[in-house]
Design a protein around this motif. Structure first.
Motif, PDB file in Angstrom:
ATOM      1  N   ALA A 183      -1.078   3.340   4.709  1.00 35.24           N
ATOM      2  CA  ALA A 183      -0.909   1.892   4.554  1.00 35.24           C
ATOM      3  C   ALA A 183       0.515   1.582   4.087  1.00 35.24           C
ATOM      4  CB  ALA A 183      -1.912   1.358   3.545  1.00 35.24           C
ATOM      5  N   PRO A 184       1.219   0.684   4.772  1.00 27.90           N
ATOM      6  CA  PRO A 184       2.612   0.383   4.418  1.00 27.90           C
ATOM      7  C   PRO A 184       2.841   0.058   2.958  1.00 27.90           C
ATOM      8  CG  PRO A 184       2.088  -0.610   6.528  1.00 27.90           C
ATOM      9  CD  PRO A 184       0.797  -0.048   5.988  1.00 27.90           C
ATOM     10  N   ILE A 185       1.904  -0.635   2.321  1.00 29.84           N
ATOM     11  CA  ILE A 185       2.097  -1.019   0.921  1.00 29.84           C
ATOM     12  C   ILE A 185       2.169   0.204   0.003  1.00 29.84           C
ATOM     13  CG2 ILE A 185      -0.368  -1.229   0.320  1.00 29.84           C
ATOM     14  CD1 ILE A 185       0.404  -3.715  -1.316  1.00 29.84           C
ATOM     15  N   GLU A 186       1.616   1.312   0.445  1.00 28.67           N
ATOM     16  CA  GLU A 186       1.612   2.521  -0.391  1.00 28.67           C
ATOM     17  C   GLU A 186       2.990   3.162  -0.496  1.00 28.67           C
ATOM     18  OE1 GLU A 186      -2.834   4.206  -0.415  1.00 28.67           O
ATOM     19  OE2 GLU A 186      -1.704   4.795   1.371  1.00 28.67           O
ATOM     20  N   TRP A 187       3.933   2.717   0.330  1.00 29.47           N
ATOM     21  CA  TRP A 187       5.315   3.199   0.215  1.00 29.47           C
ATOM     22  C   TRP A 187       6.098   2.391  -0.817  1.00 29.47           C
ATOM     23  CZ3 TRP A 187       6.799   7.566   2.555  1.00 29.47           C
ATOM     24  CH2 TRP A 187       6.070   8.012   3.673  1.00 29.47           C
ATOM     25  N   LEU A 188       5.555   1.272  -1.233  1.00 24.98           N
ATOM     26  CA  LEU A 188       6.306   0.329  -2.050  1.00 24.98           C
ATOM     27  C   LEU A 188       6.028   0.439  -3.547  1.00 24.98           C
ATOM     28  CD1 LEU A 188       5.710  -2.814   0.209  1.00 24.98           C
ATOM     29  CD2 LEU A 188       7.546  -1.116   0.383  1.00 24.98           C
ATOM     30  N   PHE A 189       4.911   1.040  -3.914  1.00 24.03           N
ATOM     31  CA  PHE A 189       4.523   1.091  -5.323  1.00 24.03           C
ATOM     32  C   PHE A 189       4.205   2.516  -5.754  1.00 24.03           C
ATOM     33  CE2 PHE A 189       3.833  -3.206  -3.954  1.00 24.03           C
ATOM     34  CZ  PHE A 189       4.261  -3.964  -5.038  1.00 24.03           C
ATOM     35  N   TYR A 190       4.479   2.798  -7.030  1.00 26.87           N
ATOM     36  CA  TYR A 190       4.220   4.130  -7.589  1.00 26.87           C
ATOM     37  C   TYR A 190       2.779   4.231  -8.078  1.00 26.87           C
ATOM     38  CZ  TYR A 190       9.256   4.814  -7.334  1.00 26.87           C
ATOM     39  OH  TYR A 190      10.536   4.946  -6.870  1.00 26.87           O
ATOM     40  N   THR A 191       2.335   5.461  -8.226  1.00 27.11           N
ATOM     41  CA  THR A 191       0.930   5.688  -8.587  1.00 27.11           C
ATOM     42  C   THR A 191       0.589   5.188  -9.988  1.00 27.11           C
ATOM     43  OG1 THR A 191       1.535   7.946  -9.256  1.00 27.11           O
ATOM     44  CG2 THR A 191       0.648   7.647  -7.032  1.00 27.11           C
TER      45      THR A 191
END
Length: 248
Positions: A62-70
């Motif tokens: 999912a593209p949003i998973e590249w934008l935020f840290y765990t």
């Protein structure tokens, strides 16, 4: 030997690192037509994921998973979408903000030139950092899906706009209100050079406005395309010259 894993990972990197640790990344990349060395370096923070790469993998991660840290909460639901080709399609967010790119530039700290290349000429692509900024107001999925709106029909030329119509570059003389009332636009032709013309200043568009080459057309299909808007000083100078013999 496995290289050191970065202390802070994005959700997307975490997925890739798990594949590395399971020794499955190469197979996964091969099965999905991805370059293993490039994806490996992205996973370990040795390479920044470009917009193109995120688009290519939008059906896998999912593209949003590249934008935020765990250690951060995702502001929107993680959605997979079809692989998006930015060479063939313009995403929803970019297409729908073509006519207010200067406002977007001011809001998010972009230079007008960067915004112009991003929203008007499509010579640039959005970075992950910019998309993350926009997340405060917009679901980032808009950067990875096409617009279903017919955007050109929303645009009515305003005085000072530089437009493209039927292959010609034009400077708009009439106001938006005039066009709405009379359903046609009056413009001056913009050429590479013109004696007694007025050179465009403070615009990305290069050329000379010919105040004697007046063109008018009915505001109907084919619709004009906005390139950019000249500053008020230049517009006033051009209007003064053009209205010496034309009453608007």
């Amino acid at each position: 030997m496995l290289k050191a894993i970065p202390e802070r990972l994005t959700y997307a990197q975490q997925r890739l690192v798990k594949l590395i640790e399971a020794r499955e990344l190469r197979k996964w990349c091969t099965n999905n037509g991805l370059t293993h060395s490039s994806i490996y370096r992205i996973a370990l923070n040795e390479k920044i994921p470009t917009y193109k790469i995120i688009c290519e993998m939008a059906h896998l991660i999912a593209p949003i998973e590249w934008l935020f840290y765990t250690d951060e909460k995702l502001p929107y639901k993680a959605q997979l979408v079809s692989a998006f080709d930015p060479k063939k399609s313009i995403c929803k967010y970019i297409k729908e903000h073509r006519f207010d790119y200067k406002t977007i530039a001011e809001k998010y700290g972009l230079s007008n030139l960067s915004a112009y290349n991003l929203f008007v000429t499509y010579k640039a692509r959005p970075t992950a950092a910019f998309i993350r900024q926009v997340c405060a107001e917009v679901n980032p999925i808009e950067f990875f899906t096409e617009s279903i709106k017919e955007i050109p029909e929303q645009y009515i030329p305003e005085r000072g706009d530089i437009i493209s119509h039927n292959g010609e570059l034009l400077f708009v003389l009439t106001t938006k209100e005039y066009t709405k009332k009379h359903t046609y636009v009056i413009c001056c032709l913009i050429s590479s050079d013109c004696m007694d013309g007025i050179a465009l200043e403070k615009t990305h568009t290069k050329g000379t406005v010919n105040p004697y080459a007046i063109i008018s057309f009915s505001f109907a299909r084919p619709m004009p395309t906005l390139i950019e808007t000249a500053d008020k000083v230049s517009t006033k100078k051009i209007m003064k010259k053009a209205t010496e013999f034309l009453v608007l």
